[in-house]
Design a protein around this motif. Structure first.
Motif, PDB file in Angstrom:
ATOM      1  N   ILE A 629       0.870  -1.179   0.000  1.00 32.16           N
ATOM      2  CA  ILE A 629       0.000   0.000   0.000  1.00 32.16           C
ATOM      3  C   ILE A 629       0.905   1.226   0.000  1.00 32.16           C
ATOM      4  O   ILE A 629       1.740   1.399   0.900  1.00 32.16           O
ATOM      5  N   PRO A 649      -4.190   4.926  -3.729  1.00 27.99           N
ATOM      6  CA  PRO A 649      -5.442   5.672  -3.912  1.00 27.99           C
ATOM      7  C   PRO A 649      -5.389   6.377  -5.268  1.00 27.99           C
ATOM      8  O   PRO A 649      -4.420   7.086  -5.566  1.00 27.99           O
ATOM      9  N   GLN A 692     -10.783  -4.422  -1.475  1.00 30.69           N
ATOM     10  CA  GLN A 692     -10.123  -3.146  -1.248  1.00 30.69           C
ATOM     11  C   GLN A 692      -9.495  -3.085   0.153  1.00 30.69           C
ATOM     12  O   GLN A 692     -10.065  -3.611   1.124  1.00 30.69           O
ATOM     13  N   TYR A 715      -8.772   2.130  -4.379  1.00 38.08           N
ATOM     14  CA  TYR A 715      -7.392   1.685  -4.512  1.00 38.08           C
ATOM     15  C   TYR A 715      -7.242   0.972  -5.859  1.00 38.08           C
ATOM     16  O   TYR A 715      -8.110   0.185  -6.263  1.00 38.08           O
TER      17      TYR A 715
END
Length: 722
Positions: A629, A649, A692, A715
């Motif tokens: 992430i 994002p 997600q 995402y």
């Protein structure tokens, strides 16, 4: 067939005095030296040579620009030094297709004389580097005249004159390789008096032979070359005489059949029926859906002639079948009662235009299935799209032990002409690249409008002017690329590693402990025990085989079957017979276990189930660790360069995706040192995952896209990819 006589005639005009020396065909310089050692008519002073063909890193859209390096046999050619001299990056040895397509030759027969066979459209892009050491001294220089069963000897003046005579060749450099350290010569073993071969000597000889048959390139050194070696030497594929096409051998076709059987049962359970449409498409039909076919146009292969007669209308060979099948959907579907129409076909398709074929991943013809279905409403079509995607995930995870991520493609990456493209995405940790595993599309009414696939609205009043409704459609496809993904993920420097569920041979049984002192009765007893184990395992559904070849040692057999990926090896020797046990060895981990012979029918199947599950679990753990992430742009490119995929994002805008690709391409990152082993292509969106991240979640109106600062919607998984 190369025209050697024409070459010899040309060389004679440049100073060649003697005819070519004939000898057995050779594959390397060691064999070449041995062949010349027994030949007659050789010059008293000569040097052997190596002619290497490299290929630089370059965009796929650019024409191939190979580098031909002509050096003395004892010279070490550093690709880095050559690249520095020519101001090129990331030189790698060219594959067989480049040798064949550009130079019209094959590995083992390459020489500077192949330059005369390069087509005019390529010759201007070829660079030649000549070892300065070849151009000094009086020694004659040995080359193959276009095939490896002959040798010609020329002086340096004739070599330079030949290269200068190649029409269109513009780039020739003489390079001093003496600054590069020469490779230490391999010491020759001291001569030993002839003696009867012992078992140990035979084993050493077998192992030495296997070093040439086995994988020569480590996975960590040159992944692409390693992969090609694995698929060829494990006998999954063989090369074919049409560039970009391969022969699918039984070991690979068995894997495909297992996928077929699993998937076919799944779609038949959903109500889909199999059919077959012709491979030929008229140009008129193909071009009806211009937006759809635009993406395939450069790849379409055309048939323009039958025998000596030109066809009245060129026929395309299907690159995909939407435009093949949908005109007939319009004929077959007359009423909402004819819906749903759910068809699948197993076939091959041809996509021609590319320069760098990769076995299973990018070939001009490949096997696949393609489903095409029509529904009355959107919900039904979308439901099928997702049901098939689940089947694709199960093919990868349950059969091939390959973890995948399910999601939707971005607008930029979705199927041309579709509304929504769903996908399963795999990950290859050794390269840090994602790979598309299979796609399932909701097409909406786009194609039904193009091909007029309509039904009367059952809710409208009956009559001549009853309202018409366009049907909703779905299409989905999975190809033999699945096999390539499996090979890249699981295999190692010993060769292929196959999950048990798709291995043609799941267990190989090898007799061991046989030597010169073993009696014929003992040998027969061991072989009988191997055959007994084979029969017992087959009864319980295990695909077992006993290797009783008497001209190969156990060491040879071990390596032979490891290279071919057999999941479990069973060894049986004299002591095992006495103890009523056998030894099992797992291909994936090398773990050895002693198993009681009376428990084989339960132990071996359980071992295969465990192996299948552990292969998937290991791969999933690695993938989970390498999907990061990323919440700041500053961390995005470093994540890619550490061979990870990035969940970011994202605003989902196409212009932003273009910027992400541009900003993450290594060539524009001036402050970062180049690593020739890491890919330089920019990142692309792989999918918008259905699962997600929740920590942190996307907060509408607050979470921003890390690239452009606009509001993030979801995402997205980004990465470098195949």
């Amino acid at each position: 067939m190369a025209d050697t006589s024409a070459l010899v005639s040309k060389l004679s005009s440049l100073g060649l005095k003697d005819s070519p020396v004939e000898h057995a065909a050779v594959e390397n310089n060691e064999q070449w030296a041995e062949a010349l050692a027994t030949a007659s008519g050789l010059p008293s002073n000569y040097v052997l040579t190596k002619t290497l063909v490299f290929k630089p890193k370059q965009p796929k859209s650019e024409p191939i620009a190979p580098i031909v390096v002509v050096i003395k046999e004892t010279t070490t050619a550093s690709s880095k030094a050559i690249g520095t001299e020519l101001k090129l990056k990331d030189l790698r040895l060219a594959n067989e297709d480049v040798l064949k397509d550009v130079f019209q030759t094959a590995r083992g027969s390459v020489s500077p004389f192949a330059l005369g066979q390069v087509p005019q459209e390529h010759i201007g892009n070829v660079r030649v580097v000549i070892d300065k050491a070849l151009l000094t001294g009086d020694a004659q220089i040995a080359f193959h005249p276009l095939n490896s069963s002959q040798t010609v000897f020329v002086d340096s003046a004739a070599l330079k004159a030949y290269i200068a005579s190649v029409e269109g060749l513009q780039h020739v450099v003489e390079m001093d390789f003496t600054a590069e350290p020469a490779a230490a010569p391999v010491p020759k073993p001291a001569a030993k008096p002839a003696a009867k071969k012992s078992s140990a000597a035979a084993k050493t000889e077998d192992t030495a032979g296997l070093n040439k048959l086995g994988i020569q390139t480590p996975k960590s050194v040159d992944f692409s070359e390693w992969y090609t070696e694995v698929v060829l030497k494990s006998e999954l594929l063989s090369r074919y005489d049409v560039s970009g096409c391969y022969i699918v051998r039984p070991r690979a076709y068995f894997v495909w059949q297992q996928i077929q059987e699993f998937f076919d049962a799944g779609i038949k359970g959903m109500g889909v029926k199999n059919c077959y449409f012709p491979m030929f498409v008229s140009s008129q039909v193909l071009e009806r859906e211009k937006d759809h076919i635009e993406g395939f146009a450069p790849e379409v292969a055309w048939v323009t002639r039958a025998g000596s007669k030109e066809l009245n209308e060129p026929l395309a060979i299907r690159p995909t079948s939407e435009t093949v099948m949908y005109p007939y959907f319009g004929d077959w579907i007359r009423s909402h009662r004819d819906l749903p129409l759910r068809l699948n076909q197993w076939c091959s398709v041809v996509r021609w235009e590319f320069k760098n074929p990769q076995p299973f991943l990018r070939t001009r013809e490949f096997l696949w299935q393609e489903g095409h279905c029509a529904y009355f409403g959107k919900e039904q079509a979308m439901r099928e799209t997702l049901e098939v995607l689940t089947l694709y995930r199960r093919v990868y995870e349950e059969l091939l032990a390959v973890p995948v991520i399910e999601g939707e493609k971005s607008e930029k990456e979705k199927f041309a002409g579709g509304v929504t493209t769903t996908t399963v995405e795999g990950f290859i940790p050794d390269t840090g690249r994602g790979i598309q595993g299979g796609t399932s599309h909701y097409l909406g009414q786009n194609f039904s409008k193009m091909f007029n696939v309509v039904v009367e609205d059952p809710a409208s009043e009956a009559g001549a002017d009853r309202a018409k409704l366009y049907v909703h459609q779905a299409s989905w496809g999975l190809s033999t690329r699945t096999i390539g993904v499996m090979v890249m993920l699981h295999s190692d420097d010993k060769g292929l590693v196959l999950p048990p569920r798709v291995a043609e041979t799941q267990v190989i049984i090898v007799p061991c402990g046989v030597n010169a002192k073993t009696t014929s009765e003992q040998r027969a007893a061991i072989n009988d025990a191997c055959l007994s184990v084979e029969a017992r395992l087959r009864i319980v559904g295990v695909r077992a085989e006993a290797d009783l070849r008497d001209d190969k040692t156990p060491a040879f057999k071990f390596n032979h079957w490891e290279l071919r990926g057999v999941p479990i090896r069973i060894e049986i020797g004299p002591k095992d017979l006495e103890s009523h046990i056998v030894t099992t060895i797992r291909r994936d981990t090398g773990a050895r276990d002693a198993v009681q012979t009376d428990a084989l029918e339960t132990t071996v199947p359980l071992m295969m189930v465990t192996m299948q599950a552990e292969m998937l679990a290991r791969a999933r753990k690695i993938m989970d660790e390498r999907v990061k992430i990323v919440l700041e742009w500053a961390d995005f490119v470093p994540a890619l360069n550490s061979k990870c995929l990035a969940l970011i994002p994202w605003c989902e805008r196409e212009v932003c995706e273009e910027q992400i690709k541009k900003r993450s391409t290594r060539d524009v990152m001036a402050d970062e040192p180049e690593n020739e082993r890491e890919p330089s292509m920019g990142a692309k969106s792989l999918c918008l995952p259905y699962k997600q991240p929740e920590n942190p979640p996307i907060v509408p109106g607050q979470t921003k896209c890390i690239q452009c600062g606009e509001d993030a919607k979801r995402y997205a998984l980004f990465g470098r990819s195949y």
